[in-house]
Design a protein around this motif. Structure first.
Motif, PDB file in Angstrom:
ATOM      1  N   ALA A  53       0.860  -1.201   0.000  1.00  0.00           N
ATOM      2  CA  ALA A  53       0.000   0.000   0.000  1.00  0.00           C
ATOM      3  C   ALA A  53       0.891   1.244   0.000  1.00  0.00           C
ATOM      4  O   ALA A  53       1.895   1.298   0.713  1.00  0.00           O
ATOM      5  CB  ALA A  53      -0.904  -0.006   1.226  1.00  0.00           C
ATOM      6  N   GLU A  54       0.510   2.234  -0.796  1.00  0.00           N
ATOM      7  CA  GLU A  54       1.338   3.456  -0.913  1.00  0.00           C
ATOM      8  C   GLU A  54       1.341   4.257   0.385  1.00  0.00           C
ATOM      9  O   GLU A  54       2.327   4.905   0.719  1.00  0.00           O
ATOM     10  CB  GLU A  54       0.810   4.344  -2.047  1.00  0.00           C
ATOM     11  CG  GLU A  54       1.140   3.851  -3.446  1.00  0.00           C
ATOM     12  CD  GLU A  54       0.095   2.885  -4.012  1.00  0.00           C
ATOM     13  OE1 GLU A  54      -0.749   2.384  -3.224  1.00  0.00           O
ATOM     14  OE2 GLU A  54       0.145   2.625  -5.224  1.00  0.00           O
ATOM     15  N   LEU A  55       0.210   4.252   1.104  1.00  0.00           N
ATOM     16  CA  LEU A  55       0.151   5.008   2.357  1.00  0.00           C
ATOM     17  C   LEU A  55      -0.371   4.100   3.468  1.00  0.00           C
ATOM     18  O   LEU A  55      -1.425   3.487   3.336  1.00  0.00           O
ATOM     19  CB  LEU A  55      -0.774   6.229   2.193  1.00  0.00           C
ATOM     20  CG  LEU A  55      -0.970   7.089   3.440  1.00  0.00           C
ATOM     21  CD1 LEU A  55       0.340   7.716   3.913  1.00  0.00           C
ATOM     22  CD2 LEU A  55      -1.993   8.203   3.176  1.00  0.00           C
ATOM     23  N   LYS A  56       0.417   4.022   4.540  1.00  0.00           N
ATOM     24  CA  LYS A  56       0.011   3.195   5.686  1.00  0.00           C
ATOM     25  C   LYS A  56      -0.040   4.064   6.934  1.00  0.00           C
ATOM     26  O   LYS A  56       0.941   4.761   7.238  1.00  0.00           O
ATOM     27  CB  LYS A  56       1.027   2.074   5.916  1.00  0.00           C
ATOM     28  CG  LYS A  56       1.151   1.108   4.766  1.00  0.00           C
ATOM     29  CD  LYS A  56       2.150   0.007   5.110  1.00  0.00           C
ATOM     30  CE  LYS A  56       2.395  -0.882   3.912  1.00  0.00           C
ATOM     31  NZ  LYS A  56       3.418  -1.898   4.191  1.00  0.00           N
ATOM     32  N   ILE A  57      -1.148   3.981   7.631  1.00  0.00           N
ATOM     33  CA  ILE A  57      -1.305   4.763   8.854  1.00  0.00           C
ATOM     34  C   ILE A  57      -1.588   3.811  10.009  1.00  0.00           C
ATOM     35  O   ILE A  57      -2.386   2.871   9.857  1.00  0.00           O
ATOM     36  CB  ILE A  57      -2.447   5.791   8.684  1.00  0.00           C
ATOM     37  CG1 ILE A  57      -2.010   6.811   7.623  1.00  0.00           C
ATOM     38  CG2 ILE A  57      -2.783   6.497  10.006  1.00  0.00           C
ATOM     39  CD1 ILE A  57      -3.091   7.693   7.130  1.00  0.00           C
ATOM     40  N   TYR A  58      -0.915   4.044  11.133  1.00  0.00           N
ATOM     41  CA  TYR A  58      -1.188   3.257  12.341  1.00  0.00           C
ATOM     42  C   TYR A  58      -1.823   4.224  13.323  1.00  0.00           C
ATOM     43  O   TYR A  58      -1.163   5.089  13.889  1.00  0.00           O
ATOM     44  CB  TYR A  58       0.110   2.666  12.883  1.00  0.00           C
ATOM     45  CG  TYR A  58      -0.126   1.614  13.932  1.00  0.00           C
ATOM     46  CD1 TYR A  58      -0.595   0.357  13.576  1.00  0.00           C
ATOM     47  CD2 TYR A  58       0.117   1.879  15.278  1.00  0.00           C
ATOM     48  CE1 TYR A  58      -0.834  -0.616  14.546  1.00  0.00           C
ATOM     49  CE2 TYR A  58      -0.113   0.911  16.245  1.00  0.00           C
ATOM     50  CZ  TYR A  58      -0.585  -0.342  15.861  1.00  0.00           C
ATOM     51  OH  TYR A  58      -0.822  -1.299  16.815  1.00  0.00           O
ATOM     52  N   GLN A  59      -3.153   4.115  13.432  1.00  0.00           N
ATOM     53  CA  GLN A  59      -3.922   5.095  14.192  1.00  0.00           C
ATOM     54  C   GLN A  59      -4.141   4.620  15.627  1.00  0.00           C
ATOM     55  O   GLN A  59      -4.698   3.554  15.849  1.00  0.00           O
ATOM     56  CB  GLN A  59      -5.271   5.287  13.475  1.00  0.00           C
ATOM     57  CG  GLN A  59      -6.042   6.493  13.955  1.00  0.00           C
ATOM     58  CD  GLN A  59      -7.218   6.795  13.040  1.00  0.00           C
ATOM     59  OE1 GLN A  59      -7.136   6.598  11.838  1.00  0.00           O
ATOM     60  NE2 GLN A  59      -8.294   7.272  13.598  1.00  0.00           N
ATOM     61  N   VAL A  60      -3.688   5.433  16.571  1.00  0.00           N
ATOM     62  CA  VAL A  60      -3.819   5.055  17.979  1.00  0.00           C
ATOM     63  C   VAL A  60      -4.464   6.185  18.784  1.00  0.00           C
ATOM     64  O   VAL A  60      -4.630   7.310  18.282  1.00  0.00           O
ATOM     65  CB  VAL A  60      -2.443   4.690  18.616  1.00  0.00           C
ATOM     66  CG1 VAL A  60      -1.812   3.511  17.913  1.00  0.00           C
ATOM     67  CG2 VAL A  60      -1.493   5.886  18.588  1.00  0.00           C
ATOM     68  N   ALA A  61      -4.846   5.887  20.015  1.00  0.00           N
ATOM     69  CA  ALA A  61      -5.327   6.877  20.993  1.00  0.00           C
ATOM     70  C   ALA A  61      -5.269   6.143  22.328  1.00  0.00           C
ATOM     71  O   ALA A  61      -5.280   4.903  22.356  1.00  0.00           O
ATOM     72  CB  ALA A  61      -6.755   7.320  20.675  1.00  0.00           C
ATOM     73  N   SER A  62      -5.200   6.902  23.410  1.00  0.00           N
ATOM     74  CA  SER A  62      -5.114   6.244  24.716  1.00  0.00           C
ATOM     75  C   SER A  62      -6.354   5.390  24.925  1.00  0.00           C
ATOM     76  O   SER A  62      -7.418   5.668  24.348  1.00  0.00           O
ATOM     77  CB  SER A  62      -5.028   7.300  25.823  1.00  0.00           C
ATOM     78  OG  SER A  62      -6.284   7.941  25.941  1.00  0.00           O
ATOM     79  N   VAL A  63      -6.231   4.372  25.770  1.00  0.00           N
ATOM     80  CA  VAL A  63      -7.379   3.477  25.972  1.00  0.00           C
ATOM     81  C   VAL A  63      -8.547   4.229  26.602  1.00  0.00           C
ATOM     82  O   VAL A  63      -9.711   3.963  26.282  1.00  0.00           O
ATOM     83  CB  VAL A  63      -6.972   2.201  26.757  1.00  0.00           C
ATOM     84  CG1 VAL A  63      -6.599   2.510  28.182  1.00  0.00           C
ATOM     85  CG2 VAL A  63      -8.083   1.160  26.711  1.00  0.00           C
ATOM     86  N   GLU A  64      -8.232   5.224  27.462  1.00  0.00           N
ATOM     87  CA  GLU A  64      -9.319   6.010  28.083  1.00  0.00           C
ATOM     88  C   GLU A  64     -10.084   6.779  27.002  1.00  0.00           C
ATOM     89  O   GLU A  64     -11.307   6.815  26.989  1.00  0.00           O
ATOM     90  CB  GLU A  64      -8.767   7.013  29.115  1.00  0.00           C
ATOM     91  CG  GLU A  64      -8.253   6.391  30.394  1.00  0.00           C
ATOM     92  CD  GLU A  64      -6.882   5.724  30.237  1.00  0.00           C
ATOM     93  OE1 GLU A  64      -6.169   6.031  29.249  1.00  0.00           O
ATOM     94  OE2 GLU A  64      -6.543   4.874  31.092  1.00  0.00           O
ATOM     95  N   THR A  65      -9.340   7.397  26.086  1.00  0.00           N
ATOM     96  CA  THR A  65      -9.990   8.156  25.005  1.00  0.00           C
ATOM     97  C   THR A  65     -10.853   7.236  24.156  1.00  0.00           C
ATOM     98  O   THR A  65     -11.995   7.556  23.823  1.00  0.00           O
ATOM     99  CB  THR A  65      -8.906   8.799  24.086  1.00  0.00           C
ATOM    100  OG1 THR A  65      -8.049   9.565  24.893  1.00  0.00           O
ATOM    101  CG2 THR A  65      -9.519   9.651  23.007  1.00  0.00           C
TER     102      THR A  65
END
Ligand code: CDP
Ligand code: CDP
Length: 221
Positions: free
Chosen positions: A136-148
């Motif tokens: 894939a040309e663009l790969k994003i690993y999207q995270v946020a705190s577990v509380e959020t």
């Protein structure tokens, strides 16, 4: 104009599908919700009275499963609209259990690659950048705190009129992440060439604008 493939991976309730849908709409790309496909397998086990832990039983269901992701975002399983049914909490945990089975994964990954061929697609899941579309040309690993993440899911449920408990929601998300990150086949992890995006303190609009910038840079390359 070049039509690229975009992979968004990350833990539960990080906002992957909401962002993927918005970016797909902006770009006129096809959005492919791979989590919904694992949910369909779990839902099928549930309605057939097969335990999620019964690997042979779950794998035996695959030959009769016809999953369709329609352009309006609704999900059909053997012709039935299961868009809401597959979102039940019970099915979320089931999806995380059945997604550990190699035969379930290879069955769904083959369909995901087929849908994605030709580009102009955005897929979200756990193994898109690592396994489904390693190029894939663009790969994003999207995270946020577990509380959020737990707060977001909680708010979403309350808005839909679904009763839920914040602490339970948080525990369920944590348990599912742990299971998804520690399984043997295609565990959830950041691809080496993925861009990590922590959305804990970002609004949906900010995340979409950021992803659109990343896409534009890729298209200019
Ligand atoms: O697909 P995934 O499980 O990663 O998450 P989602 O279902 O897209 O997002 C969970 C909830 O978080 C949704 O109600 C989104 O509207 C919300 N969200 C948010 O409030 N702010 C963000 N920056 C991202 C998501
Ligand atoms: O929306 P949420 O993040 O809560 O879950 P989902 O994306 O609908 O995925 C449900 C479950 O399916 C996950 O917890 C994973 O166990 C599994 N899954 C997977 O193994 N690989 C994918 N590409 C997508 C989902």
């Amino acid at each position: 104009m070049k039509r690229i493939s975009i992979a968004i991976d990350g833990p539960a309730a990080a906002g992957k599908s909401t962002i993927a849908k918005m970016v797909a709409r902006n770009l006129n790309y096809t959005y492919i919700d791979t989590g919904a496909m694992y949910r369909c397998v779990a839902y099928s086990a549930f309605i057939h009275g097969i335990s999620y832990e019964d690997e042979a039983g779950v794998v035996g269901l695959l030959k009769d499963l016809k999953i369709k992701l329609l352009p309006d975002g609704s999900i059909r399983l053997n012709g039935e609209d299961v868009s809401s049914a597959i979102r039940a909490n019970e099915v979320s945990m089931g999806a995380s259990i059945v997604s550990q089975y190699a035969k379930v994964r290879s069955f769904l990954v083959a369909q995901q690659r087929e849908m994605a061929k030709g580009g102009g697609v955005i897929l979200d899941g756990r193994d898109i950048g690592t396994v489904v579309l390693p190029d894939a040309e663009l790969k994003i690993y999207q995270v946020a705190s577990v509380e959020t993440r737990a707060k977001r899911r909680y708010k979403e449920n309350i808005e839909k009129g679904i009763e839920c408990d914040y602490e339970e929601m948080k525990a369920e998300i944590e348990a599912r992440d742990k299971q998804d990150m520690n399984r043997e086949v295609s565990p959830l992890k950041k691809a080496d060439d993925a861009i990590e995006l922590d959305t804990s303190n970002m609004s949906l609009e900010e995340v979409v604008a950021h992803v659109m910038d990343l896409v534009e840079k890729k298209l200019e390359e």
